[in-house]
Scaffold this motif. Structure first.
Motif, PDB file in Angstrom:
ATOM      1  N   ILE A   1       0.938  -1.242   0.056  1.00 54.39           N
ATOM      2  CA  ILE A   1      -0.009   0.007   0.074  1.00 54.39           C
ATOM      3  C   ILE A   1       0.935   1.347   0.112  1.00 54.39           C
ATOM      4  CG2 ILE A   1      -1.779   1.158   1.340  1.00 54.39           C
ATOM      5  CD1 ILE A   1      -2.831  -1.312   2.445  1.00 54.39           C
ATOM      6  N   LYS A   2       2.153   1.220   0.791  1.00 53.38           N
ATOM      7  CA  LYS A   2       2.955   2.518   0.700  1.00 53.38           C
ATOM      8  C   LYS A   2       3.658   2.336  -0.489  1.00 53.38           C
ATOM      9  CE  LYS A   2       3.488   2.011   5.886  1.00 53.38           C
ATOM     10  NZ  LYS A   2       4.258   1.608   7.165  1.00 53.38           N
ATOM     11  N   THR A   3       4.239   1.339  -0.720  1.00 55.24           N
ATOM     12  CA  THR A   3       5.148   1.347  -2.141  1.00 55.24           C
ATOM     13  C   THR A   3       4.483   1.603  -3.414  1.00 55.24           C
ATOM     14  OG1 THR A   3       6.686  -0.256  -0.937  1.00 55.24           O
ATOM     15  CG2 THR A   3       6.944   0.087  -3.165  1.00 55.24           C
ATOM     16  N   ASP A   4       3.367   1.180  -3.567  1.00 54.96           N
ATOM     17  CA  ASP A   4       2.691   1.414  -4.703  1.00 54.96           C
ATOM     18  C   ASP A   4       1.565   2.491  -4.765  1.00 54.96           C
ATOM     19  OD1 ASP A   4       4.080  -0.776  -5.778  1.00 54.96           O
ATOM     20  OD2 ASP A   4       2.531  -2.170  -5.438  1.00 54.96           O
ATOM     21  N   ASP A   5       1.366   3.017  -3.734  1.00 58.66           N
ATOM     22  CA  ASP A   5       0.749   4.407  -3.635  1.00 58.66           C
ATOM     23  C   ASP A   5      -0.877   3.940  -3.707  1.00 58.66           C
ATOM     24  OD1 ASP A   5      -0.252   6.969  -2.782  1.00 58.66           O
ATOM     25  OD2 ASP A   5      -0.164   7.736  -5.194  1.00 58.66           O
ATOM     26  N   VAL A   6      -1.207   2.695  -3.184  1.00 62.26           N
ATOM     27  CA  VAL A   6      -2.534   2.024  -3.379  1.00 62.26           C
ATOM     28  C   VAL A   6      -3.676   2.956  -3.031  1.00 62.26           C
ATOM     29  CG1 VAL A   6      -3.972   0.220  -2.944  1.00 62.26           C
ATOM     30  CG2 VAL A   6      -1.545  -0.191  -3.283  1.00 62.26           C
ATOM     31  N   GLN A   7      -4.503   3.354  -3.730  1.00 65.50           N
ATOM     32  CA  GLN A   7      -5.631   4.220  -3.442  1.00 65.50           C
ATOM     33  C   GLN A   7      -6.765   3.298  -3.391  1.00 65.50           C
ATOM     34  OE1 GLN A   7      -5.271   7.626  -3.659  1.00 65.50           O
ATOM     35  NE2 GLN A   7      -3.308   6.854  -3.617  1.00 65.50           N
ATOM     36  N   GLU A   8      -7.089   2.124  -3.492  1.00 60.81           N
ATOM     37  CA  GLU A   8      -8.277   1.496  -3.244  1.00 60.81           C
ATOM     38  C   GLU A   8      -7.842  -0.147  -3.096  1.00 60.81           C
ATOM     39  OE1 GLU A   8     -12.534  -0.032  -5.009  1.00 60.81           O
ATOM     40  OE2 GLU A   8     -11.354   1.301  -6.243  1.00 60.81           O
ATOM     41  N   ILE A   9      -8.522  -0.592  -2.040  1.00 57.57           N
ATOM     42  CA  ILE A   9      -8.199  -2.066  -1.523  1.00 57.57           C
ATOM     43  C   ILE A   9      -9.697  -2.626  -1.620  1.00 57.57           C
ATOM     44  CG2 ILE A   9      -7.974  -3.555   0.408  1.00 57.57           C
ATOM     45  CD1 ILE A   9      -5.582  -2.281  -0.448  1.00 57.57           C
ATOM     46  N   ILE A  10      -9.674  -3.801  -2.400  1.00 52.92           N
ATOM     47  CA  ILE A  10     -10.940  -4.358  -2.721  1.00 52.92           C
ATOM     48  C   ILE A  10     -10.824  -5.741  -1.754  1.00 52.92           C
ATOM     49  CG2 ILE A  10     -12.726  -5.694  -4.225  1.00 52.92           C
ATOM     50  CD1 ILE A  10     -11.577  -3.718  -6.378  1.00 52.92           C
ATOM     51  N   ILE A  11     -11.435  -5.923  -0.879  1.00 46.84           N
ATOM     52  CA  ILE A  11     -11.395  -7.222   0.096  1.00 46.84           C
ATOM     53  C   ILE A  11     -12.430  -8.109  -0.600  1.00 46.84           C
ATOM     54  CG2 ILE A  11     -11.345  -8.145   2.496  1.00 46.84           C
ATOM     55  CD1 ILE A  11     -10.920  -5.394   3.443  1.00 46.84           C
ATOM     56  N   ALA A  12     -11.733  -9.573  -0.968  1.00 45.12           N
ATOM     57  CA  ALA A  12     -12.373 -10.348  -1.644  1.00 45.12           C
ATOM     58  C   ALA A  12     -12.381 -11.649  -0.807  1.00 45.12           C
ATOM     59  CB  ALA A  12     -12.018 -10.492  -3.078  1.00 45.12           C
ATOM     60  N   THR A  13     -12.721 -11.685   0.336  1.00 43.45           N
ATOM     61  CA  THR A  13     -12.596 -12.733   1.211  1.00 43.45           C
ATOM     62  C   THR A  13     -14.077 -13.590   1.158  1.00 43.45           C
ATOM     63  OG1 THR A  13     -13.211 -11.627   3.210  1.00 43.45           O
ATOM     64  CG2 THR A  13     -10.665 -12.087   2.880  1.00 43.45           C
TER      65      THR A  13
ATOM     66  N   GLU B   1     -15.006 -16.797   9.163  1.00 41.94           N
ATOM     67  CA  GLU B   1     -13.339 -16.391   9.171  1.00 41.94           C
ATOM     68  C   GLU B   1     -13.141 -15.373   8.048  1.00 41.94           C
ATOM     69  OE1 GLU B   1     -14.156 -20.737  10.426  1.00 41.94           O
ATOM     70  OE2 GLU B   1     -14.964 -19.588   8.685  1.00 41.94           O
ATOM     71  N   GLY B   2     -13.824 -15.368   6.853  1.00 43.72           N
ATOM     72  CA  GLY B   2     -13.589 -14.564   5.822  1.00 43.72           C
ATOM     73  C   GLY B   2     -14.180 -12.986   6.257  1.00 43.72           C
ATOM     74  N   GLU B   3     -15.180 -12.847   6.734  1.00 39.58           N
ATOM     75  CA  GLU B   3     -15.757 -11.830   7.287  1.00 39.58           C
ATOM     76  C   GLU B   3     -14.842 -11.284   8.563  1.00 39.58           C
ATOM     77  OE1 GLU B   3     -18.445  -9.947   6.016  1.00 39.58           O
ATOM     78  OE2 GLU B   3     -18.460 -11.435   4.437  1.00 39.58           O
ATOM     79  N   SER B   4     -14.347 -12.072   9.477  1.00 38.93           N
ATOM     80  CA  SER B   4     -13.546 -11.542  10.385  1.00 38.93           C
ATOM     81  C   SER B   4     -12.017 -11.159   9.960  1.00 38.93           C
ATOM     82  CB  SER B   4     -13.207 -12.775  11.610  1.00 38.93           C
ATOM     83  OG  SER B   4     -14.456 -13.225  11.943  1.00 38.93           O
ATOM     84  N   THR B   5     -11.717 -11.798   9.150  1.00 43.85           N
ATOM     85  CA  THR B   5     -10.436 -11.481   8.457  1.00 43.85           C
ATOM     86  C   THR B   5     -10.490 -10.103   7.635  1.00 43.85           C
ATOM     87  OG1 THR B   5      -9.745 -13.714   8.225  1.00 43.85           O
ATOM     88  CG2 THR B   5      -8.524 -11.880   6.873  1.00 43.85           C
ATOM     89  N   ALA B   6     -11.738  -9.752   6.856  1.00 45.00           N
ATOM     90  CA  ALA B   6     -11.830  -8.584   6.260  1.00 45.00           C
ATOM     91  C   ALA B   6     -11.978  -7.382   7.388  1.00 45.00           C
ATOM     92  CB  ALA B   6     -13.191  -8.688   5.564  1.00 45.00           C
ATOM     93  N   LEU B   7     -12.707  -7.613   8.477  1.00 44.53           N
ATOM     94  CA  LEU B   7     -12.698  -6.656   9.522  1.00 44.53           C
ATOM     95  C   LEU B   7     -11.538  -6.240  10.022  1.00 44.53           C
ATOM     96  CD1 LEU B   7     -16.133  -7.782  11.072  1.00 44.53           C
ATOM     97  CD2 LEU B   7     -15.728  -5.508   9.798  1.00 44.53           C
ATOM     98  N   PHE B   8     -10.653  -7.217  10.480  1.00 45.36           N
ATOM     99  CA  PHE B   8      -9.292  -7.144  11.023  1.00 45.36           C
ATOM    100  C   PHE B   8      -8.334  -6.318  10.061  1.00 45.36           C
ATOM    101  CE2 PHE B   8      -4.852  -8.431  11.384  1.00 45.36           C
ATOM    102  CZ  PHE B   8      -4.663  -7.970  12.749  1.00 45.36           C
ATOM    103  N   LEU B   9      -8.514  -6.926   8.679  1.00 44.81           N
ATOM    104  CA  LEU B   9      -7.813  -5.978   7.619  1.00 44.81           C
ATOM    105  C   LEU B   9      -7.878  -4.488   7.747  1.00 44.81           C
ATOM    106  CD1 LEU B   9      -7.563  -8.404   4.412  1.00 44.81           C
ATOM    107  CD2 LEU B   9      -5.724  -7.579   6.021  1.00 44.81           C
ATOM    108  N   GLN B  10      -9.435  -4.264   7.683  1.00 45.91           N
ATOM    109  CA  GLN B  10      -9.747  -2.792   7.482  1.00 45.91           C
ATOM    110  C   GLN B  10      -9.108  -1.972   8.957  1.00 45.91           C
ATOM    111  OE1 GLN B  10     -13.870  -3.705   7.466  1.00 45.91           O
ATOM    112  NE2 GLN B  10     -14.277  -2.743   5.232  1.00 45.91           N
TER     113      GLN B  10
END
Length: 145
Positions: free
Chosen positions: A67-79, A84-93
């Motif tokens: 995110i830092k190196t590539d100047d990422v503007q948007e993250i699409i979480i596709a879990t 487990e997928g929902e928990s991981t998505a919340l953790f990532l956010q």
């Protein structure tokens, strides 16, 4: 689609948009749509306390660095739409926000699959689908006033 073609598409994607997936095969499913032009980040699984998998076993620090190196503007979480997928998505956010980064974070849409009768749809799927319909209707009403 051959793996060689898949990796060529990944390398030439738009670096500022990253789709975060659980496993490499998830990339193939998204690529089949022909709709995503960004790049991918594979977590290597999901947070699962039952299976003794915590955030430290996933490729989350590498995502933050990207995110830092590539100047990422948007993250699409596709879990996956699992606990487990929902928990991981919340953790990532939360993790991304606590790292002081501010890309737009979105999730894949959830809803009723084509061909499914409403009487057979589960409560969780309906719960995820209804607010989107409601908000869409409200938006349309506001634009017509």
């Amino acid at each position: 689609m051959t793996m060689c073609r898949l990796y060529t598409q990944i390398r030439t994607g738009i670096k500022e948009v990253v789709c975060v997936v659980e496993e490499p095969l998830d990339i193939v499913a998204i690529e089949r749509t022909g709709q995503f032009l960004g790049t991918y980040h594979v977590l290597g699984g999901v947070i699962s306390p039952i299976d003794n998998i915590g955030p430290e076993q996933l490729h989350i620090p590498e995502l933050i660095e990207r995110i830092k190196t590539d100047d990422v503007q948007e993250i699409i979480i596709a879990t996956n739409a699992s606990v487990e997928g929902e928990s991981t998505a919340l953790f990532l956010q939360r993790y991304i926000q606590e790292a002081g980064l501010d890309p737009t974070i979105t999730r894949l849409a959830r809803g009723i699959p084509v061909g499914v009768d409403l009487e057979y749809a589960d409560q969780i799927t309906l719960t995820h689908a209804l607010p989107k319909v409601e908000n869409s209707y409200r938006s349309q009403q506001l634009h017509h006033q």
